[in-house]
Design an enzyme around this catalytic site. Structure first.
Site, short mmCIF file in Angstrom:
data_model
loop_
_atom_site.label_atom_id
_atom_site.label_comp_id
_atom_site.label_asym_id
_atom_site.label_seq_id
_atom_site.Cartn_x
_atom_site.Cartn_y
_atom_site.Cartn_z
N SER A 34 13.36 -0.44 2.05
CA SER A 34 12.82 -1.33 3.37
C SER A 34 14.00 -2.29 3.99
O SER A 34 14.59 -2.95 3.11
CB SER A 34 11.83 -2.31 2.60
OG SER A 34 10.66 -1.63 2.62
N HIS A 65 11.47 1.85 7.59
CA HIS A 65 11.81 3.21 7.02
C HIS A 65 11.71 4.15 8.13
O HIS A 65 10.72 4.82 8.45
CB HIS A 65 10.72 3.65 5.70
CG HIS A 65 10.66 2.67 4.73
ND1 HIS A 65 11.20 3.12 3.62
CD2 HIS A 65 10.37 1.28 4.53
CE1 HIS A 65 11.27 2.02 2.47
NE2 HIS A 65 10.71 1.11 3.17
N HIS A 87 6.17 6.11 -0.51
CA HIS A 87 5.80 5.32 -1.69
C HIS A 87 4.64 5.86 -2.12
O HIS A 87 3.83 6.29 -1.50
CB HIS A 87 5.58 3.78 -1.29
CG HIS A 87 6.95 2.96 -0.86
ND1 HIS A 87 7.07 3.14 0.51
CD2 HIS A 87 7.77 2.33 -1.38
CE1 HIS A 87 8.20 2.42 0.85
NE2 HIS A 87 8.57 1.83 -0.43
N TYR A 89 1.83 4.26 -2.95
CA TYR A 89 0.72 3.38 -2.45
C TYR A 89 0.33 4.17 -1.00
O TYR A 89 -0.70 3.95 -0.49
CB TYR A 89 0.98 2.06 -2.25
CG TYR A 89 2.09 1.51 -1.44
CD1 TYR A 89 2.04 1.63 -0.11
CD2 TYR A 89 3.17 1.05 -1.84
CE1 TYR A 89 3.24 1.23 0.64
CE2 TYR A 89 4.34 0.56 -1.33
CZ TYR A 89 4.26 0.82 0.07
OH TYR A 89 5.43 0.24 0.91
N GLU A 90 1.40 4.93 -0.64
CA GLU A 90 0.93 5.28 0.88
C GLU A 90 -0.07 6.40 0.74
O GLU A 90 -0.98 6.44 1.84
CB GLU A 90 2.23 5.96 1.50
CG GLU A 90 3.35 5.12 1.87
CD GLU A 90 4.69 5.32 2.63
OE1 GLU A 90 4.50 6.53 3.29
OE2 GLU A 90 5.52 5.11 2.18
N ALA A 117 13.92 -3.19 -1.64
CA ALA A 117 13.97 -4.50 -1.27
C ALA A 117 13.02 -5.02 -2.70
O ALA A 117 12.16 -4.29 -2.99
CB ALA A 117 13.17 -4.95 -0.01
N MET A 215 7.91 -2.21 -5.48
CA MET A 215 6.99 -1.24 -5.37
C MET A 215 7.49 0.31 -5.36
O MET A 215 7.15 1.20 -4.83
CB MET A 215 5.91 -1.30 -4.12
CG MET A 215 5.48 -2.83 -3.84
SD MET A 215 4.40 -2.95 -2.52
CE MET A 215 4.10 -4.71 -2.61
N SER A 216 8.91 0.44 -5.68
CA SER A 216 9.37 1.87 -5.68
C SER A 216 10.46 1.89 -6.73
O SER A 216 10.17 1.41 -7.84
CB SER A 216 10.11 1.95 -4.22
OG SER A 216 11.38 0.85 -4.40
N ASN A 239 12.83 -12.01 -1.16
CA ASN A 239 12.18 -13.30 -1.46
C ASN A 239 11.96 -13.84 -2.73
O ASN A 239 12.35 -12.95 -3.84
CB ASN A 239 10.55 -13.07 -0.86
CG ASN A 239 10.00 -11.81 -1.52
OD1 ASN A 239 10.30 -10.38 -1.06
ND2 ASN A 239 9.19 -12.03 -2.56
N HIS A 251 5.82 -8.85 4.84
CA HIS A 251 6.84 -7.78 4.88
C HIS A 251 7.79 -8.09 6.27
O HIS A 251 9.09 -7.80 6.05
CB HIS A 251 6.34 -6.34 5.26
CG HIS A 251 7.20 -5.12 5.25
ND1 HIS A 251 7.76 -4.92 4.35
CD2 HIS A 251 7.18 -4.21 6.36
CE1 HIS A 251 8.49 -3.63 4.47
NE2 HIS A 251 8.20 -3.49 5.83
N1 HPA Z 1 7.11 -7.88 -4.66
C1 HPA Z 1 6.82 -6.40 -4.64
N2 HPA Z 1 7.53 -5.71 -3.74
C2 HPA Z 1 8.16 -6.43 -2.88
C3 HPA Z 1 8.61 -7.64 -3.07
C4 HPA Z 1 7.72 -8.39 -3.73
O1 HPA Z 1 7.89 -9.86 -4.10
N3 HPA Z 1 9.45 -8.29 -2.17
C5 HPA Z 1 9.97 -6.96 -1.76
N4 HPA Z 1 9.19 -5.95 -2.11
#
Ligand code: HPA
Length: 280
Positions: A34, A65, A87, A89-90, A117, A215-216, A239, A251
């Site tokens: 990301s 992406h 991903h 989840y997609e 990310a 998530m990846s 974050n 996001h």
């Molecule tokens: N959690 C999961 N996936 C993420 C996060 C998060 O805080 N930040 C960026 N991708």
């Protein structure tokens, strides 16, 4: 749910890339997560192929992406750059996730460099920090090798004692120091998403030993090890994980952080790629 990898689709995809990039002999494939970009100035662009022209890949659904495969020639060798990832989840389908790994292996790559990310859990992992992944915790509740253990006819039980290659990790640290900003290192936990975590889940992940969450990356790393490829991974902390930063997660904030970090990160990534190519 489509747990099984479609081998003929994978071969078709690899053939399509080989035909589109006849002069490319890649040693490394990079998957950009990301918001990650790689303008690669100074490199020779040897090819560009939208994911929609690669059988079975499909376009990423997530903003940030682009869905473009590039091939570059550098002074240390050729590299494939997957601009954007699919991903779990997609589509609850491992095929688009395994495709870049299969293509990398079929085209002769010896290693993959995965970027993502992530949310920072450890105290020092604040927005804009870069973390070289030392190890991972798979909290997806799923493993891409289920039903696919013989994917590359490697051992049925893939060893994950040292998923993230020590030499490649050390190169990423060295390059970071040379560029004046030393990355951290830590353990990445992969959840399935697409919801972010609850604060209670983040506390649980912390107790399990996770330093960052995303998530990846983990499915690709497992698949790459099963395919006999070396693996390195870089997480850009975008974050503080849920409950640690005092704000809800979005996001667009994640992408804004990666945009702000882009300059530093892009230079480190480009230099890291050249150095890694030099040892493969
Ligand atoms: N959690 C999961 N996936 C993420 C996060 C998060 O805080 N930040 C960026 N991708």
């Amino acid at each position: 749910m489509k747990p099984f990898l479609d081998r003929s689709l994978m071969e078709e995809a690899a053939r399509a890339v080989r035909e589109a990039f006849p002069d490319v002999r890649p040693k490394l494939a990079v998957i950009l997560g990301s918001g990650w970009t790689l303008p690669a100035s100074g490199w020779q662009e040897k090819g560009s192929l939208p994911y929609r022209r690669i059988p079975g890949f499909g376009m990423p659904l997530v903003v940030g992406h682009p869905g473009l495969l590039k091939a570059y020639g550098t002074s240390s060798g050729d590299v494939l750059v997957f601009q954007g990832r699919r991903h779990w989840y997609e589509a609850a389908d491992w095929n688009p996730i395994a495709l870049p790994i299969h293509i990398a292996r079929r085209l002769g790559c010896r290693a993959v460099l995965l970027t993502n990310a992530a949310g920072g859990i450890r105290e020092d992992l604040i927005s804009g920090q870069l973390m070289v992944v030392d190890d991972h915790i798979n909290v997806l509740g799923l493993n891409p090798l289920v039903g696919n253990a013989d994917w590359w006819s490697d051992p049925f039980f893939t060893d994950l004692t040292a998923v993230y290659d020590a030499e490649l990790r050390s190169i990423l640290h060295t390059v970071g120091v040379e560029q004046g900003f030393a990355p951290s290192s830590g353990v990445y936990a992969a959840v399935s998403g697409p919801s972010y975590e609850t604060p209670a889940e983040v506390r649980a992940l912390q107790r399990m030993g996770a330093d960052a969450v995303g998530m990846s990356t983990v499915p690709e790393a497992i698949l790459a090890r099963a395919a006999g490829l070396k693996v390195a991974a870089l997480a850009l902390i975008c974050n503080r994980a849920a409950g640690l930063g005092g704000q809800p997660l979005t996001h667009s904030d994640v992408l804004e952080t990666s945009r702000q970090s882009a300059d530093r990160v892009v230079h480190l990534l480009a230099a890291g790629i050249e150095k890694i190519l030099g040892v493969l």
